[in-house]
Enzyme design. Structure first.
Site, PDB file in Angstrom:
ATOM      1  CG  ASP A 122     -27.929  91.777 -20.906  1.00 17.29           C
ATOM      2  OD1 ASP A 122     -27.990  92.939 -20.477  1.00 17.29           O
ATOM      3  OD2 ASP A 122     -27.696  90.791 -20.179  1.00 17.29           O
ATOM      4  CD  GLU A 198     -33.886 100.140 -10.774  1.00 16.77           C
ATOM      5  OE1 GLU A 198     -34.369  99.185 -11.436  1.00 16.77           O
ATOM      6  OE2 GLU A 198     -34.389 100.529  -9.711  1.00 16.77           O
TER       7      GLU A 198
HETATM    8  N1  SAM Z   1     -34.876  94.777 -16.540  1.00 12.14           N
HETATM    9  C1  SAM Z   1     -33.906  95.626 -15.846  1.00 12.14           C
HETATM   10  C2  SAM Z   1     -34.119  97.070 -16.196  1.00 12.14           C
HETATM   11  O1  SAM Z   1     -34.869  97.347 -17.143  1.00 12.14           O
HETATM   12  O2  SAM Z   1     -33.557  97.946 -15.488  1.00 12.14           O
HETATM   13  C3  SAM Z   1     -32.465  95.197 -16.151  1.00 12.14           C
HETATM   14  C4  SAM Z   1     -32.002  95.363 -17.564  1.00 12.14           C
HETATM   15  S1  SAM Z   1     -30.311  94.793 -17.808  1.00 12.14           S
HETATM   16  C5  SAM Z   1     -29.822  95.571 -19.268  1.00 12.14           C
HETATM   17  C6  SAM Z   1     -30.532  93.076 -18.248  1.00 12.14           C
HETATM   18  C7  SAM Z   1     -30.546  92.184 -17.015  1.00 12.14           C
HETATM   19  O3  SAM Z   1     -30.855  90.829 -17.394  1.00 12.14           O
HETATM   20  C8  SAM Z   1     -29.221  92.133 -16.298  1.00 12.14           C
HETATM   21  O4  SAM Z   1     -29.416  92.444 -14.941  1.00 12.14           O
HETATM   22  C9  SAM Z   1     -28.746  90.689 -16.500  1.00 12.14           C
HETATM   23  O5  SAM Z   1     -27.960  90.223 -15.431  1.00 12.14           O
HETATM   24  C10 SAM Z   1     -30.061  89.950 -16.621  1.00 12.14           C
HETATM   25  N2  SAM Z   1     -29.999  88.664 -17.344  1.00 12.14           N
HETATM   26  C11 SAM Z   1     -29.346  88.431 -18.502  1.00 12.14           C
HETATM   27  N3  SAM Z   1     -29.524  87.150 -18.895  1.00 12.14           N
HETATM   28  C12 SAM Z   1     -30.311  86.557 -17.955  1.00 12.14           C
HETATM   29  C13 SAM Z   1     -30.826  85.247 -17.795  1.00 12.14           C
HETATM   30  N4  SAM Z   1     -30.561  84.282 -18.678  1.00 12.14           N
HETATM   31  N5  SAM Z   1     -31.597  84.974 -16.723  1.00 12.14           N
HETATM   32  C14 SAM Z   1     -31.853  85.947 -15.816  1.00 12.14           C
HETATM   33  N6  SAM Z   1     -31.391  87.204 -15.919  1.00 12.14           N
HETATM   34  C15 SAM Z   1     -30.625  87.518 -16.964  1.00 12.14           C
END
Ligand code: SAM
Length: 222
Positions: A122, A198
Site C-alpha cells: 500500500d 494480482e
Molecule cells: N502483494 C499483493 C499483490 O501484489 O497482489 C497485494 C498487494 S495490496 C496493494 C497490499 C496488501 O497488503 C493488501 O492485501 C493489504 O491488506 C496488505 N497489508 C497491508 N498492511 C499489512 C500489514 N501490516 N500486514 C499484513 N498485510 C498487510
C-alpha cells in the site's frame, strides 16, 4: 484491529502443523521443515501459488492483514491441494492472518528466512501517512533480524515515489545492500514476482510501470 489478532508469544509456541499438515511428523510431534520464504501483504495469493512449484523444498508463508482476503487465500490453497492430491502439490504454501508490521519476531526465529517479498505494498501517498509504510528504518531492523545472512528482500511497486522511498530506506540501512540489475536479470524470483501477483496483473493490463529493487542481507558487523 490488532487486539483481535492471534499471535504466538514466541516462535516455539507457534503451531505450524495446521498450516502445513504434510510437513508434520505426528510421531515425533514436530515439523519436518520450517518456513523460509515470506510474502508480506500477500493479497490474493498469486505469488504463493507460483512460488510453490518453483521452491518445492521451501515452506512459503503469505501474511495478510485483511480477514476476508486471508480466508480467500486459505480456500484457494485448500482447493489447489485437493485438485492435486496425487502429486501432493501445494502442500508447501500457506497463509496467516497477521499484522506483519508488528508481530514478525513472534512467528520467526532470528535468521530463519531466506527471502521476503514486498509486492505492491500500500503506497500511503500522503506525507503524514508515510509512517504507515511497510518499509521504515525500525521495521527494516526487524526484517533484518528474521532474515538470514545472504537472504534477500524483494520489492516491486508501480508507484515511483514509493519505489524511491523503499530504495532510500533500504540503502540507508547498514544491514542491506542493493543487488545489481544483472543479478535481477538472472534471478527466477524476480520474473515470478513481476508477473504472478494480482496487483501486478492489474498494472500489466493498464500498461503501468513496475519498479523493482532487491536487497541482500549483509552479515552483522563484528
Ligand atoms: N502483494 C499483493 C499483490 O501484489 O497482489 C497485494 C498487494 S495490496 C496493494 C497490499 C496488501 O497488503 C493488501 O492485501 C493489504 O491488506 C496488505 N497489508 C497491508 N498492511 C499489512 C500489514 N501490516 N500486514 C499484513 N498485510 C498487510
Amino acid at each position: 484491529s490488532d487486539h483481535q489478532l492471534e499471535y504466538p508469544l514466541n516462535p516455539d509456541e507457534m503451531d505450524w502443523s495446521k498450516l502445513y499438515p504434510h510437513y508434520y511428523d505426528a510421531e515425533r510431534k514436530e515439523m519436518t521443515k520450517n518456513v523460509t520464504i515470506a510474502d508480506i501483504g500477500c493479497g490474493f495469493g498469486g505469488l504463493l501459488v507460483d512460488l510453490s512449484p518453483a521452491f518445492p523444498e521451501d515452506l512459503i508463508l503469505g501474511m495478510e492483514i485483511r480477514v476476508q482476503v486471508t480466508n480467500y487465500v486459505e480456500d484457494r490453497i485448500i482447493a489447489l491441494r485437493n485438485n492435486h492430491k496425487d502429486e501432493e502439490k501445494y502442500q508447501n504454501i500457506s497463509v496467516l492472518r497477521g499484522n506483519a508490521m508488528k508481530f514478525l519476531p513472534n512467528f520467526f526465529h532470528k535468521s530463519q528466512l531466506s527471502k521476503m517479498f514486498f509486492c505492491f505494498p500500500d503506497p500511503h501517498f500522503k506525507q503524514r501517512k508515510h509512517k504507515a509504510r511497510i518499509i521504515t528504518n525500525t521495521l527494516l531492523s526487524e526484517y533484518a533480524y528474521v532474515l538470514k545472512e545472504g537472504g534477500v528482500i524483494y520489492t516491486i511497486t508501480d508507484v515511483e515515489d514509493l519505489h524511491h522511498w523503499m530504495v532510500k530506506h533500504l540503502e540507508e540501512h547498514p544491514l542491506f545492500e542493493r543487488l545489481s540489475n544483472e543479478w535481477e536479470a538472472q534471478d527466477k524470483c524476480v520474473t515470478i514476482m513481476r508477473n504472478s501477483t494480482e496487483e501486478g496483473k492489474k498494472v500489466e493490463r493498464k500498461k503501468g510501470a513496475k519498479y523493482i529493487a532487491c536487497f541482500k542481507r549483509l552479515p552483522n558487523p563484528i
